[in-house]
Motif scaffolding. Structure first.
Motif, PDB file in Angstrom:
ATOM      1  N   ALA A   1      61.935  60.130  76.970  1.00 62.13           N
ATOM      2  CA  ALA A   1      61.025  59.557  75.971  1.00 62.13           C
ATOM      3  C   ALA A   1      61.838  59.041  74.794  1.00 62.13           C
ATOM      4  O   ALA A   1      62.838  59.653  74.401  1.00 62.13           O
ATOM      5  CB  ALA A   1      60.023  60.610  75.505  1.00 62.13           C
TER       6      ALA A   1
ATOM      7  N   TYR B   1      61.558  57.945  70.768  1.00 58.96           N
ATOM      8  CA  TYR B   1      60.747  58.184  69.568  1.00 58.96           C
ATOM      9  C   TYR B   1      61.379  57.511  68.366  1.00 58.96           C
ATOM     10  O   TYR B   1      62.560  57.177  68.365  1.00 58.96           O
ATOM     11  CB  TYR B   1      60.680  59.686  69.257  1.00 58.96           C
TER      12      TYR B   1
ATOM     13  N   LEU C   1      57.664  55.804  71.107  1.00 57.73           N
ATOM     14  CA  LEU C   1      57.791  54.370  71.371  1.00 57.73           C
ATOM     15  C   LEU C   1      57.472  54.061  72.830  1.00 57.73           C
ATOM     16  O   LEU C   1      56.998  52.987  73.143  1.00 57.73           O
ATOM     17  CB  LEU C   1      59.212  53.896  71.045  1.00 57.73           C
ATOM     18  N   GLY C   2      57.775  55.007  73.716  1.00 58.91           N
ATOM     19  CA  GLY C   2      57.507  54.820  75.131  1.00 58.91           C
ATOM     20  C   GLY C   2      58.446  55.645  75.975  1.00 58.91           C
ATOM     21  O   GLY C   2      59.315  56.354  75.474  1.00 58.91           O
ATOM     22  N   TYR C   3      58.244  55.542  77.281  1.00 61.66           N
ATOM     23  CA  TYR C   3      59.066  56.272  78.241  1.00 61.66           C
ATOM     24  C   TYR C   3      59.986  55.301  78.953  1.00 61.66           C
ATOM     25  O   TYR C   3      59.555  54.227  79.368  1.00 61.66           O
ATOM     26  CB  TYR C   3      58.183  57.001  79.254  1.00 61.66           C
TER      27      TYR C   3
ATOM     28  N   LEU D   1      64.305  51.331  77.994  1.00 68.54           N
ATOM     29  CA  LEU D   1      62.977  50.979  77.503  1.00 68.54           C
ATOM     30  C   LEU D   1      63.087  49.654  76.768  1.00 68.54           C
ATOM     31  O   LEU D   1      63.933  49.504  75.876  1.00 68.54           O
ATOM     32  CB  LEU D   1      62.446  52.053  76.538  1.00 68.54           C
TER      33      LEU D   1
ATOM     34  N   PHE E   1      61.535  47.298  74.079  1.00 66.51           N
ATOM     35  CA  PHE E   1      60.685  47.563  72.931  1.00 66.51           C
ATOM     36  C   PHE E   1      60.895  46.485  71.884  1.00 66.51           C
ATOM     37  O   PHE E   1      62.006  46.005  71.688  1.00 66.51           O
ATOM     38  CB  PHE E   1      61.021  48.942  72.337  1.00 66.51           C
TER      39      PHE E   1
END
Length: 83
Positions: free
Chosen positions: A21, A23, A36-38, A49, A51
């Motif tokens: 993950a 963050y 923020l996402g995986y 990721l 982003f």
């Protein structure tokens, strides 16, 4: 932007990393507070990721791994300046 963590291994030989993950610390207290996402595993030990940041400036990011036994790693921090 592509966020990547690599060389992730599990100290327990009977376990595997199942998730990473990403963050952000949005209130500057040094603690990850917004997911923020995986990441997607792109090769063994490498998770990425994609982003897009909505604001420029300084950002403190964290990556935290979860293994197949449900054990979380300590978060790894990164300071990033988005221009």
């Amino acid at each position: 932007m592509t966020l990547t963590v690599s060389n992730i291994t599990d100290a327990n030989p009977n376990s595997t990393i199942t998730q990473v993950a990403f963050y952000e610390d949005t209130n500057n207290d040094g603690v990850p507070d917004v997911l923020l996402g995986y990441g997607a595993q792109t090769s063994p030990g490498v998770w990425t990721l994609n982003f897009t940041f909505s604001t420029s400036g300084a950002h403190k990011l964290f990556a935290q791994a979860l293994d197949s036994y449900g054990v979380l790693s300590d978060p790894l921090a990164l300071d990033l300046d988005v221009v």
